[in-house]
Design a protein around this motif. Sequence first.
Motif, PDB file in Angstrom:
ATOM      1  N   ILE A 167       0.825  -1.203   0.000  1.00 59.06           N
ATOM      2  CA  ILE A 167       0.000   0.000   0.000  1.00 59.06           C
ATOM      3  C   ILE A 167       0.866   1.263   0.000  1.00 59.06           C
ATOM      4  N   LEU A 168       0.381   2.285  -0.686  1.00 61.69           N
ATOM      5  CA  LEU A 168       0.969   3.627  -0.670  1.00 61.69           C
ATOM      6  C   LEU A 168      -0.144   4.632  -0.456  1.00 61.69           C
ATOM      7  N   GLN A 169       0.087   5.593   0.428  1.00 68.61           N
ATOM      8  CA  GLN A 169      -0.819   6.726   0.574  1.00 68.61           C
ATOM      9  C   GLN A 169      -0.094   7.962   0.063  1.00 68.61           C
ATOM     10  N   TRP A 170      -0.708   8.659  -0.909  1.00 66.24           N
ATOM     11  CA  TRP A 170      -0.024   9.767  -1.574  1.00 66.24           C
ATOM     12  C   TRP A 170      -1.050  10.840  -1.928  1.00 66.24           C
ATOM     13  N   LYS A 171      -0.910  12.007  -1.330  1.00 62.18           N
ATOM     14  CA  LYS A 171      -1.751  13.174  -1.643  1.00 62.18           C
ATOM     15  C   LYS A 171      -3.239  12.839  -1.576  1.00 62.18           C
ATOM     16  N   GLY A 172      -3.623  12.194  -0.481  1.00 61.16           N
ATOM     17  CA  GLY A 172      -5.035  11.933  -0.223  1.00 61.16           C
ATOM     18  C   GLY A 172      -5.614  10.717  -0.909  1.00 61.16           C
ATOM     19  N   LYS A 173      -4.834  10.029  -1.727  1.00 62.99           N
ATOM     20  CA  LYS A 173      -5.306   8.818  -2.400  1.00 62.99           C
ATOM     21  C   LYS A 173      -4.501   7.606  -1.939  1.00 62.99           C
ATOM     22  N   TYR A 235      10.062   8.978   0.489  1.00 60.81           N
ATOM     23  CA  TYR A 235      11.387   9.327   1.002  1.00 60.81           C
ATOM     24  C   TYR A 235      11.960  10.449   0.139  1.00 60.81           C
ATOM     25  N   LYS A 236      12.442  11.485   0.784  1.00 62.42           N
ATOM     26  CA  LYS A 236      13.013  12.645   0.077  1.00 62.42           C
ATOM     27  C   LYS A 236      12.022  13.235  -0.925  1.00 62.42           C
ATOM     28  N   GLY A 237      10.747  13.221  -0.552  1.00 66.26           N
ATOM     29  CA  GLY A 237       9.714  13.819  -1.385  1.00 66.26           C
ATOM     30  C   GLY A 237       9.323  13.009  -2.600  1.00 66.26           C
ATOM     31  N   ARG A 238       9.866  11.794  -2.713  1.00 68.68           N
ATOM     32  CA  ARG A 238       9.593  10.962  -3.882  1.00 68.68           C
ATOM     33  C   ARG A 238       9.118   9.578  -3.446  1.00 68.68           C
ATOM     34  N   ILE A 239       8.654   8.795  -4.407  1.00 65.33           N
ATOM     35  CA  ILE A 239       8.204   7.430  -4.131  1.00 65.33           C
ATOM     36  C   ILE A 239       9.373   6.484  -4.395  1.00 65.33           C
ATOM     37  N   TYR A 240       9.864   5.867  -3.334  1.00 64.75           N
ATOM     38  CA  TYR A 240      10.918   4.861  -3.426  1.00 64.75           C
ATOM     39  C   TYR A 240      10.243   3.499  -3.363  1.00 64.75           C
ATOM     40  N   LEU A 241      10.249   2.774  -4.466  1.00 68.47           N
ATOM     41  CA  LEU A 241       9.613   1.465  -4.515  1.00 68.47           C
ATOM     42  C   LEU A 241      10.707   0.396  -4.619  1.00 68.47           C
ATOM     43  N   TYR A 242      10.836  -0.391  -3.564  1.00 74.05           N
ATOM     44  CA  TYR A 242      11.823  -1.477  -3.529  1.00 74.05           C
ATOM     45  C   TYR A 242      11.172  -2.756  -4.030  1.00 74.05           C
ATOM     46  N   ALA A 260      13.251   1.315  -7.516  1.00 80.25           N
ATOM     47  CA  ALA A 260      12.768   2.171  -8.600  1.00 80.25           C
ATOM     48  C   ALA A 260      12.137   3.408  -7.972  1.00 80.25           C
ATOM     49  N   ILE A 261      12.350   4.577  -8.585  1.00 84.22           N
ATOM     50  CA  ILE A 261      11.949   5.849  -7.990  1.00 84.22           C
ATOM     51  C   ILE A 261      11.049   6.609  -8.963  1.00 84.22           C
ATOM     52  N   ALA A 262      10.014   7.269  -8.410  1.00 82.40           N
ATOM     53  CA  ALA A 262       9.089   8.047  -9.243  1.00 82.40           C
ATOM     54  C   ALA A 262       8.598   9.267  -8.479  1.00 82.40           C
ATOM     55  N   ASP A 263       8.071  10.227  -9.227  1.00 81.88           N
ATOM     56  CA  ASP A 263       7.448  11.413  -8.652  1.00 81.88           C
ATOM     57  C   ASP A 263       5.925  11.332  -8.685  1.00 81.88           C
ATOM     58  N   PHE A 269       8.488   5.076 -13.365  1.00 76.83           N
ATOM     59  CA  PHE A 269       9.468   4.701 -12.370  1.00 76.83           C
ATOM     60  C   PHE A 269      10.811   4.482 -13.047  1.00 76.83           C
ATOM     61  N   GLU A 270      11.847   5.019 -12.452  1.00 76.90           N
ATOM     62  CA  GLU A 270      13.202   4.858 -12.980  1.00 76.90           C
ATOM     63  C   GLU A 270      13.993   3.934 -12.060  1.00 76.90           C
ATOM     64  N   LYS A 271      14.476   2.843 -12.613  1.00 77.74           N
ATOM     65  CA  LYS A 271      15.263   1.902 -11.814  1.00 77.74           C
ATOM     66  C   LYS A 271      16.612   2.520 -11.472  1.00 77.74           C
ATOM     67  N   HIS A 272      17.058   2.297 -10.244  1.00 79.10           N
ATOM     68  CA  HIS A 272      18.304   2.896  -9.796  1.00 79.10           C
ATOM     69  C   HIS A 272      19.489   2.255 -10.521  1.00 79.10           C
ATOM     70  N   PRO A 273      20.463   3.060 -10.956  1.00 78.60           N
ATOM     71  CA  PRO A 273      21.604   2.497 -11.705  1.00 78.60           C
ATOM     72  C   PRO A 273      22.483   1.563 -10.882  1.00 78.60           C
ATOM     73  N   LEU A 274      22.394   1.613  -9.553  1.00 82.12           N
ATOM     74  CA  LEU A 274      23.207   0.726  -8.719  1.00 82.12           C
ATOM     75  C   LEU A 274      22.494  -0.582  -8.377  1.00 82.12           C
ATOM     76  N   ASN A 275      21.306  -0.824  -8.924  1.00 79.73           N
ATOM     77  CA  ASN A 275      20.611  -2.083  -8.657  1.00 79.73           C
ATOM     78  C   ASN A 275      21.484  -3.293  -8.976  1.00 79.73           C
ATOM     79  N   PRO A 276      21.394  -4.350  -8.140  1.00 74.65           N
ATOM     80  CA  PRO A 276      20.636  -4.482  -6.905  1.00 74.65           C
ATOM     81  C   PRO A 276      21.266  -3.658  -5.767  1.00 74.65           C
ATOM     82  N   VAL A 277      20.410  -3.115  -4.894  1.00 74.60           N
ATOM     83  CA  VAL A 277      20.916  -2.289  -3.804  1.00 74.60           C
ATOM     84  C   VAL A 277      21.077  -3.077  -2.506  1.00 74.60           C
TER      85      VAL A 277
END
Length: 421
Positions: A167-173, A235-242, A260-263, A269-277
């Motif tokens: 689950i994610l809660q984001w801006k009322g949704k 995290y840091k104002g963004r969606i960090y999806l592991y 993967a990170i998204a706004d 979603f953009e996968k992190h270049p250091l994957n796997p983390v």
Amino acid sequence: MKLTYRTLFILTAMLIAASHAAAQQPGFPFKLPTQKPDRPLSAAMQRNYSLWSAPRPEHNELYSQFKYTELKGFDYHGHDGTVSRRDPSKVIFANGKYYVWYTKRDTPTPPQGADASTDTIPSSDWDLCDIWYATSKDGFVWEEQGIAIPRPPKPNVGWRSVSTTDILQWKGKYYLYYQGFMEASGKRGDDCPVAVSYADSPDGPWTPHNKIVIPNGGEGEWDQYSIHDPYPLVYKGRIYLYYKSDFDGDPNLVRMQGLAIADDPLGPFEKHPLNPVINSGHETTLFPFKKGIAALVIRDGNEHSTVQYAEDGVNFEIASITQMMPNAGGPFIPDAFTDTEYGRGITWGISHFTTVTTWKQNHAVLTRFDCDLSLDLDDPVMKRSHIYWKPEMYYRMGLTKQQRQRAIESTEKLNQEAEAK
């Protein structure tokens, strides 16, 4: 620099003096220093002050034992393997009660394997599943509310099975991420990219996005066949999806964690270049802690049974070693979505057990776990590191028939060799 005999003599004298000085200083102090002492230290004692946040485990905020409580309110059809609940989401608190979502299978038979699977017979415990949810007033007694995300009609993502939600809660949704299977599990690498549905209330109704939000990796990449256990945090104002992926061959799969990170919850979603983390672990469980992110790294890999921490949410280091960690842990994290500047940690959540009866009746059950991985709790019992188990616990890890026979044959060989002499 050309060394003269005089220079060599001076250097040798200095080494001897240093050696004598080290030999003459008193032994390591009886009272364990809270800070690294200014004295020669072994590699083990160096680690005690550099690797861990405190020299004693009970002072380590990211060390805990885990305790389990059977949940009330769920029926498993006599544990015959036809009903399974597994892979719970994070627990949230809304409308005066706790919510949890999970994978539920209700099929005519237990799992029968990929070759024997049909449109009604499951191949695995997470095949032919829907996503259900339950609520609770106290976190111990739960009331099942019904299906949140049903399997969509073919050929939409997840037509075969939807599972392993979070689950994610984001801006009322509210947003539920989950794996969408387009074939029976086990046919080929658990083909299951991440899908998402959204709602204005945790009770739904849920609207499917009907698009893949995190696709599998390209051919030859570590996550080309599977992206499991989507797990979002703010995290840091963004969606960090592991997420987790299986790779490096079959059946000897390696399991590691990616990011993967998204706004926007719907991507891109953009996968992190250091994957796997994270280089180990099975189901993915993380939470904001202090300025960074902490992770429960269970089961698979070189660093299994550890709690890890990354101040940047990417470069994880081992923070503690523990035991009996929750499988597929979905913690209650009050600051999971608040974009906190200083995460407080966790004290409880929901996980699952998969070794309930026999393999022929394979199914999972939900359970509650409690711990002290919180800056706001000080539970000495949870911080114990000297845990004793009854002999029965050890005997359950006994030899297989093949292993016992190998031991007997080894002894027979020794006797034969002795007689030959």
